[in-house]
Scaffold this motif. Structure first.
Motif, short mmCIF file in Angstrom:
data_model
loop_
_atom_site.label_atom_id
_atom_site.label_comp_id
_atom_site.label_asym_id
_atom_site.label_seq_id
_atom_site.Cartn_x
_atom_site.Cartn_y
_atom_site.Cartn_z
N VAL A 1 0.83 -1.20 0.00
CA VAL A 1 0.00 0.00 0.00
C VAL A 1 0.87 1.25 0.00
O VAL A 1 0.62 2.23 -0.72
N LYS A 2 1.93 1.24 0.80
CA LYS A 2 2.80 2.39 0.89
C LYS A 2 3.56 2.63 -0.41
O LYS A 2 3.71 3.77 -0.88
N LEU A 3 4.04 1.53 -1.02
CA LEU A 3 4.74 1.67 -2.30
C LEU A 3 3.81 2.16 -3.40
O LEU A 3 4.18 2.99 -4.23
N ASP A 4 2.58 1.65 -3.42
CA ASP A 4 1.61 2.11 -4.41
C ASP A 4 1.32 3.59 -4.25
O ASP A 4 1.22 4.33 -5.23
N ALA A 5 1.20 4.03 -2.98
CA ALA A 5 0.92 5.45 -2.75
C ALA A 5 2.09 6.31 -3.21
O ALA A 5 1.89 7.38 -3.79
N GLN A 6 3.31 5.84 -2.96
CA GLN A 6 4.47 6.61 -3.41
C GLN A 6 4.56 6.63 -4.93
O GLN A 6 4.90 7.65 -5.53
N ARG A 7 4.24 5.51 -5.56
CA ARG A 7 4.30 5.45 -7.01
C ARG A 7 3.28 6.40 -7.63
O ARG A 7 3.57 7.11 -8.60
N ILE A 8 2.08 6.41 -7.08
CA ILE A 8 1.03 7.30 -7.61
C ILE A 8 1.44 8.76 -7.42
O ILE A 8 1.23 9.60 -8.29
N GLY A 9 2.05 9.05 -6.26
CA GLY A 9 2.49 10.43 -6.01
C GLY A 9 3.55 10.88 -6.98
O GLY A 9 3.53 12.02 -7.46
N ARG A 10 4.49 9.99 -7.31
CA ARG A 10 5.54 10.36 -8.26
C ARG A 10 4.98 10.56 -9.66
O ARG A 10 5.35 11.47 -10.37
N ASP A 11 4.05 9.68 -10.04
CA ASP A 11 3.45 9.82 -11.38
C ASP A 11 2.65 11.10 -11.50
O ASP A 11 2.56 11.71 -12.56
N THR A 12 2.05 11.52 -10.39
CA THR A 12 1.23 12.73 -10.41
C THR A 12 2.10 13.97 -10.53
O THR A 12 1.78 14.93 -11.24
N GLU A 13 3.25 13.95 -9.83
CA GLU A 13 4.12 15.14 -9.84
C GLU A 13 4.77 15.32 -11.21
O GLU A 13 4.64 16.34 -11.86
N LYS A 32 10.66 -6.78 -6.06
CA LYS A 32 10.18 -7.61 -7.15
C LYS A 32 8.99 -8.46 -6.71
O LYS A 32 8.01 -8.63 -7.42
N SER A 33 9.10 -8.96 -5.47
CA SER A 33 8.00 -9.78 -4.95
C SER A 33 6.76 -8.94 -4.71
O SER A 33 5.64 -9.36 -5.00
N LEU A 34 6.94 -7.72 -4.21
CA LEU A 34 5.78 -6.87 -3.95
C LEU A 34 5.14 -6.38 -5.22
O LEU A 34 3.92 -6.17 -5.27
N ASN A 35 5.95 -6.19 -6.31
CA ASN A 35 5.41 -5.71 -7.57
C ASN A 35 4.84 -6.82 -8.46
O ASN A 35 4.33 -6.54 -9.53
#
Length: 438
Positions: free
Chosen positions: A397-409, A430-433
């Protein structure tokens, strides 16, 4: 033949006003005054800290008293003893000469003995033709007779202080025990109230208590705890008065219902639908494929940063600090002591604390943390629950939120490492993705 009574010390020893005061007290002693020398010595031993005496000086005083043949010291008797340093050291358990002189000075400064030094500093007695003592040079014990009542009062004051201190510590111990147990009762019985805040208030008061506290501080802290205890007791008694036997049964039923794991399936399902399964046991293929090993503390804190807000200084360095933080989280979530004990027995102390931190991280999405913990405890007993998937889901969840934040910026290359955020190893990333369907 007239004799002069010496009032100043021999040699380079200075005369002090305190010594003059002691001589004045001894001079004013009544002729009919009587004191038991060993009783006076016992009073001095009890009040030695108030007098400024030392253990070595008391050993010397004990030896000096043995040189006086009578047990009763009277105001009209000659109370001067004149042992040599060798004799005095022998009766003081072989005390070295330098130590002996230093602690004799302590007795003089405390006003317990008076020096009656001869012209050459030697201690001796001059006798008349009939054998009676005409003049003695040594240590005058008359202050013990003159101050007998004062010394007794000081000893009684020391005894009273010790009793008061003992009573204060007993009261503090009882208040601490009662408050902790009443807080647990309020949580266990689902009594309305902010029990987490009450516990924090209690710990804030206790944190001001050092390892060795004076009586005044113990009494002050006990007074604050007594006020807190009165508030807790009033809340519990008020709640009890509002309950009749029928209401008590329904209250107990509601409490048992809250502990029923089946009631939280819907809560877990809603978490999975939101893809924020940090408080659930989402068993996806990629999470199950992780190796079964102990969770590092750093990963747990990355997944559950909320517990850091409860720790003084906002830092957890060791597992013992993490376990202490879990003890703060438990009442704040309204989890009963019995549910917490069962979780610790089923999961182990460390994994139970990890589970509690994960629940606290997603508490806004969990209807009843206590019942949810019982559900996870039951699954752990059946071998169907592990903290690894729970923590990995929170990290996802935390990685997804960071990824979305980077894509938005702004767009960023896959290999970019700019900016802060969560950092994990390549194998774990790799396992989480890994897609859920595989």
């Amino acid at each position: 033949m007239q004799t002069h009574v010496s009032t100043t010390p021999f040699g380079r020893r200075p005369m002090k006003l305190g010594q003059i005061s002691s001589q004045m007290v001894a001079k004013a002693v009544k002729p009919d005054a009587v004191a038991h020398k060993w009783q006076v010595f016992q009073d001095i031993r009890e009040a030695r800290e108030l007098l400024g005496a030392t253990d070595r000086s008391l050993a010397i005083l004990n030896a000096l008293l043995t040189f006086h043949p009578e047990t009763a010291l009277t105001g009209d008797a000659e109370l001067i003893v004149w042992p040599s340093n060798e004799q005095l050291a022998a009766r003081a358990n072989g005390m070295p000469a330098t130590t002996l002189r230093r602690h004799i000075a302590v007795l003089v400064d405390c006003g317990l003995v008076i020096r009656r030094d001869s012209p050459n500093g030697k201690r001796f007695a001059r006798k008349g033709r009939g054998g009676e003592i005409e003049q003695a040079y040594g240590f005058d014990l008359s202050p013990l007779v003159a101050r007998a009542q004062e010394l007794h009062d000081l000893a009684e004051a020391v005894h009273a202080e010790r009793r008061a201190f003992r009573v204060a510590k007993e009261r503090l111990t009882l208040l601490r025990r009662d408050i902790v147990k009443l807080i647990d009762t309020g949580v266990e019985e689902s009594v309305p109230g902010n029990w987490g805040k009450v516990l924090l208030d209690y710990q804030a008061i206790i944190s001001r208590l050092p390892r060795s506290a004076p009586r005044q501080l113990v009494e002050a802290i006990s007074a604050e705890l007594a006020a807190l205890y009165a508030d807790i007791r009033e809340a519990l008694e008020s709640f009890t008065k509002t309950q009749n036997p029928d209401a008590n049964e329904s209250h107990s039923g509601r409490h048992i219902q809250n502990s029923n794991p089946d009631l939280h399936i819907e809560s877990e399902h809603s978490l999975r639908n939101k893809k924020e399964a940090g408080g659930s046991v989402a068993e996806t293929d990629n999470v199950r494929s992780l190796p079964k090993r102990e969770l590092p503390l750093g990963i747990v804190l990355d997944a559950c940063p909320g517990v850091l807000e409860l720790v003084q200084g906002g830092e957890i360095r060791h597992w013992r600090d993490f376990l202490a933080a879990a003890e703060l989280v438990r009442p704040m979530l309204g989890i009963s002591p019995s549910a917490w004990r069962e979780a610790q027995e089923a999961l182990g102390e460390q994994h139970a604390a990890i589970t509690l931190a994960a629940i606290y991280q997603r508490v806004d999405q969990i209807g009843s943390p206590g019942g949810y913990l019982r559900s996870l405890t039951d699954r752990a007993r059946d071998g169907k629950f592990s903290t690894w998937p729970m923590i990995m889901a929170l990290l996802r969840v935390k990685l997804d939120a960071q990824r979305i934040g980077r894509d938005t910026e702004r767009p960023r290359s896959a290999g970019s490492s700019e900016g802060g955020g969560l950092h994990v190893s390549e194998a774990l990333l790799k396992s989480l993705n890994k897609p859920k369907g595989r």
